[in-house]
Write a protein that holds these residues in place. Structure first.
Motif, PDB file in Angstrom:
ATOM      1  N   ASP A  74      31.059  55.044  62.203  1.00 35.78           N
ATOM      2  CA  ASP A  74      32.169  54.965  63.160  1.00 35.78           C
ATOM      3  C   ASP A  74      33.162  53.865  62.789  1.00 35.78           C
ATOM      4  OD1 ASP A  74      30.597  52.775  63.776  1.00 35.78           O
ATOM      5  OD2 ASP A  74      30.416  53.215  65.920  1.00 35.78           O
ATOM      6  N   LEU A  75      33.050  53.349  61.560  1.00 35.05           N
ATOM      7  CA  LEU A  75      34.009  52.353  61.071  1.00 35.05           C
ATOM      8  C   LEU A  75      35.213  52.993  60.413  1.00 35.05           C
ATOM      9  CD1 LEU A  75      31.572  49.713  59.501  1.00 35.05           C
ATOM     10  CD2 LEU A  75      32.627  49.702  61.774  1.00 35.05           C
ATOM     11  N   GLY A  76      35.239  54.327  60.375  1.00 35.15           N
ATOM     12  CA  GLY A  76      36.354  55.023  59.752  1.00 35.15           C
ATOM     13  C   GLY A  76      36.084  55.283  58.285  1.00 35.15           C
ATOM     14  N   SER A  77      37.054  55.871  57.606  1.00 33.78           N
ATOM     15  CA  SER A  77      36.932  56.168  56.184  1.00 33.78           C
ATOM     16  C   SER A  77      38.139  55.621  55.444  1.00 33.78           C
ATOM     17  CB  SER A  77      36.813  57.685  55.959  1.00 33.78           C
ATOM     18  OG  SER A  77      37.964  58.351  56.454  1.00 33.78           O
ATOM     19  N   GLY A  78      37.982  55.446  54.168  1.00 29.80           N
ATOM     20  CA  GLY A  78      39.056  54.896  53.350  1.00 29.80           C
ATOM     21  C   GLY A  78      38.489  54.291  52.105  1.00 29.80           C
ATOM     22  N   PHE A  79      39.343  53.623  51.358  1.00 30.61           N
ATOM     23  CA  PHE A  79      38.903  53.018  50.111  1.00 30.61           C
ATOM     24  C   PHE A  79      38.487  51.575  50.344  1.00 30.61           C
ATOM     25  CE2 PHE A  79      39.731  55.420  46.184  1.00 30.61           C
ATOM     26  CZ  PHE A  79      40.135  56.619  46.757  1.00 30.61           C
ATOM     27  N   PRO A  80      37.214  51.260  50.125  1.00 31.98           N
ATOM     28  CA  PRO A  80      36.848  49.846  50.078  1.00 31.98           C
ATOM     29  C   PRO A  80      37.597  49.174  48.912  1.00 31.98           C
ATOM     30  CG  PRO A  80      34.892  51.245  50.177  1.00 31.98           C
ATOM     31  CD  PRO A  80      36.055  52.136  49.894  1.00 31.98           C
ATOM     32  N   GLN A  81      37.816  47.891  49.045  1.00 33.81           N
ATOM     33  CA  GLN A  81      38.435  47.143  47.948  1.00 33.81           C
ATOM     34  C   GLN A  81      37.357  46.678  46.988  1.00 33.81           C
ATOM     35  OE1 GLN A  81      41.814  46.206  47.010  1.00 33.81           O
ATOM     36  NE2 GLN A  81      40.491  45.858  45.230  1.00 33.81           N
ATOM     37  N   ALA A  82      37.446  47.129  45.739  1.00 34.55           N
ATOM     38  CA  ALA A  82      36.503  46.694  44.717  1.00 34.55           C
ATOM     39  C   ALA A  82      36.967  45.372  44.120  1.00 34.55           C
ATOM     40  CB  ALA A  82      36.371  47.752  43.633  1.00 34.55           C
ATOM     41  N   TYR A  83      35.995  44.606  43.602  1.00 32.69           N
ATOM     42  CA  TYR A  83      36.300  43.314  42.995  1.00 32.69           C
ATOM     43  C   TYR A  83      35.617  43.189  41.646  1.00 32.69           C
ATOM     44  CZ  TYR A  83      38.406  41.747  47.329  1.00 32.69           C
ATOM     45  OH  TYR A  83      39.229  41.634  48.420  1.00 32.69           O
ATOM     46  N   ALA A  84      36.317  42.572  40.706  1.00 27.26           N
ATOM     47  CA  ALA A  84      35.759  42.284  39.388  1.00 27.26           C
ATOM     48  C   ALA A  84      34.768  41.128  39.498  1.00 27.26           C
ATOM     49  CB  ALA A  84      36.880  41.949  38.410  1.00 27.26           C
ATOM     50  N   ASN A  85      34.072  40.870  38.396  1.00 30.07           N
ATOM     51  CA  ASN A  85      33.062  39.809  38.410  1.00 30.07           C
ATOM     52  C   ASN A  85      33.666  38.422  38.648  1.00 30.07           C
ATOM     53  OD1 ASN A  85      30.996  41.644  37.930  1.00 30.07           O
ATOM     54  ND2 ASN A  85      31.157  41.455  35.706  1.00 30.07           N
ATOM     55  N   ASP A  86      34.952  38.246  38.338  1.00 31.95           N
ATOM     56  CA  ASP A  86      35.589  36.944  38.571  1.00 31.95           C
ATOM     57  C   ASP A  86      36.210  36.837  39.957  1.00 31.95           C
ATOM     58  OD1 ASP A  86      37.795  38.584  38.380  1.00 31.95           O
ATOM     59  OD2 ASP A  86      38.661  37.602  36.611  1.00 31.95           O
ATOM     60  N   GLY A  87      36.001  37.845  40.795  1.00 33.93           N
ATOM     61  CA  GLY A  87      36.474  37.799  42.166  1.00 33.93           C
ATOM     62  C   GLY A  87      37.871  38.340  42.376  1.00 33.93           C
ATOM     63  N   THR A  88      38.521  38.832  41.331  1.00 37.47           N
ATOM     64  CA  THR A  88      39.856  39.396  41.474  1.00 37.47           C
ATOM     65  C   THR A  88      39.776  40.868  41.873  1.00 37.47           C
ATOM     66  OG1 THR A  88      39.923  39.918  39.109  1.00 37.47           O
ATOM     67  CG2 THR A  88      40.843  37.804  39.791  1.00 37.47           C
ATOM     68  N   PRO A  89      40.747  41.354  42.643  1.00 37.69           N
ATOM     69  CA  PRO A  89      40.727  42.768  43.035  1.00 37.69           C
ATOM     70  C   PRO A  89      40.742  43.687  41.822  1.00 37.69           C
ATOM     71  CG  PRO A  89      42.284  41.546  44.381  1.00 37.69           C
ATOM     72  CD  PRO A  89      41.861  40.611  43.285  1.00 37.69           C
ATOM     73  N   SER A  90      40.048  44.799  41.956  1.00 36.92           N
ATOM     74  CA  SER A  90      39.917  45.735  40.845  1.00 36.92           C
ATOM     75  C   SER A  90      39.924  47.158  41.400  1.00 36.92           C
ATOM     76  CB  SER A  90      38.607  45.469  40.090  1.00 36.92           C
ATOM     77  OG  SER A  90      38.368  46.457  39.111  1.00 36.92           O
ATOM     78  N   THR A  91      40.187  48.120  40.528  1.00 38.97           N
ATOM     79  CA  THR A  91      40.091  49.521  40.934  1.00 38.97           C
ATOM     80  C   THR A  91      38.724  50.094  40.620  1.00 38.97           C
ATOM     81  OG1 THR A  91      41.023  50.205  38.811  1.00 38.97           O
ATOM     82  CG2 THR A  91      42.563  49.917  40.643  1.00 38.97           C
ATOM     83  N   ASP A  92      37.909  49.359  39.857  1.00 41.50           N
ATOM     84  CA  ASP A  92      36.610  49.851  39.414  1.00 41.50           C
ATOM     85  C   ASP A  92      35.507  48.864  39.771  1.00 41.50           C
ATOM     86  OD1 ASP A  92      37.791  52.082  38.060  1.00 41.50           O
ATOM     87  OD2 ASP A  92      38.350  50.718  36.431  1.00 41.50           O
ATOM     88  N   LEU A  93      34.275  49.371  39.756  1.00 41.26           N
ATOM     89  CA  LEU A  93      33.105  48.515  39.903  1.00 41.26           C
ATOM     90  C   LEU A  93      32.691  48.006  38.525  1.00 41.26           C
ATOM     91  CD1 LEU A  93      31.069  50.742  42.369  1.00 41.26           C
ATOM     92  CD2 LEU A  93      32.041  48.494  42.887  1.00 41.26           C
ATOM     93  N   PRO A  94      32.593  46.696  38.332  1.00 40.65           N
ATOM     94  CA  PRO A  94      32.266  46.175  37.002  1.00 40.65           C
ATOM     95  C   PRO A  94      30.846  46.530  36.569  1.00 40.65           C
ATOM     96  CG  PRO A  94      32.299  44.403  38.640  1.00 40.65           C
ATOM     97  CD  PRO A  94      32.825  45.621  39.315  1.00 40.65           C
TER      98      PRO A  94
END
Length: 259
Positions: A74-94
């Motif tokens: 019930d939290l809704g749907s959408g794109f979680p924000q992925a993060y790189a190993n250095d903590g920066t936003p990313s489009t992929d899972l490292p």
């Protein structure tokens, strides 16, 4: 903080479903040989018994549910924000292998696009993730290697999702038999796994082909344990609630992502 962790044979797919919605789904596969069981596992304190309509498997302080059908919160749907190993936003899972790089698959399974596992005998459950943050939390101790190539690389073992909901989180599970509800506390730590039964150590990475239409026609470059090299980021298996006997798993039982 509400946390969900993902370990085992599953694919994180960023898709556009049949309705045109952009979704992040987690696809859990049916694996007959060796047998796997997709599970949601928690500690007893982390769920609301009174509002949960399906009885869990109980082992001591642990509570587990077999995963099947279409699952959402019930939290809704959408794109979680992925993060790189250095903590920066990313489009992929490292350090999670991309099916677009290790297969020749082009067309996502109708079961995935329609969010209906009943359309594929190879898919057990499809979980639509809500908005939040998602990371690689830990890695296998041994490095992995592709069956077709030399070289070694670290392989992600646990994928961590985090959100900060104000209220408890209700999961809806829809199967051909009907609809059920599981309610977790908003501070729960939940584990989503798809692991082989105890003492099962066989190749099963090919199961990721089931993300696509006509999986028998899809080729895949299998990831397997490197016989000698260890990942410098690797660690021992994380402690987690379990309701079944222990599972023996390696990099062959790891997450993938699409595309």
């Amino acid at each position: 903080m509400f946390e969900m962790r993902f370990i085992g044979l599953m694919t994180h797919g960023r898709i556009r479903d049949d309705s045109g919605a952009n979704l992040w789904v987690v696809v859990f596969y049916n694996v007959p040989h060796p047998p796997h069981t997709p599970l949601l596992s928690i500690h007893k304190r982390d769920y609301d018994y009174a509002r949960t309509t399906v009885h869990p498997i109980s082992t001591g302080d642990n509570r587990c549910w077999k995963l099947e059908g279409k699952i959402y919160t019930d939290l809704g749907s959408g794109f979680p924000q992925a993060y790189a190993n250095d903590g920066t936003p990313s489009t992929d899972l490292p350090d999670v292998k991309k099916l677009s790089e290790i297969t020749n698959g082009k067309y996502v399974s109708e079961a995935v696009l329609k969010l209906d596992p009943a359309l594929s005998e190879n898919i057990a459950a499809i979980f639509i993730l809500p908005p939040g943050n998602i990371y690689t939390e830990d890695w296998f101790q041994k490095k992995g290697q592709l069956k077709s190539a030399t070289g070694a690389f670290c392989v992600a073992r646990t994928i961590l999702f985090q959100a900060d909901p104000a209220n408890d989180v209700a999961f809806t599970i829809i199967t051909q038999a009907g609809s059920e509800t599981i309610v977790l506390k908003n501070s729960a730590q939940a584990w989503f796994t798809n692991l082989p039964h105890a003492n099962a150590d066989h190749a099963h990475y090919e199961t990721h082909r089931s993300f696509f239409e006509d999986p028998d026609k899809v080729t895949i470059d299998v990831v397997e344990d490197h016989p000698a090299l260890k990942c410098e980021k690797g660690s021992s298996d994380p402690d987690r609630p379990q309701c079944t006997t222990g599972a023996n798993f390696t990099v062959e039982c790891s997450n993938t992502q699409w595309p």
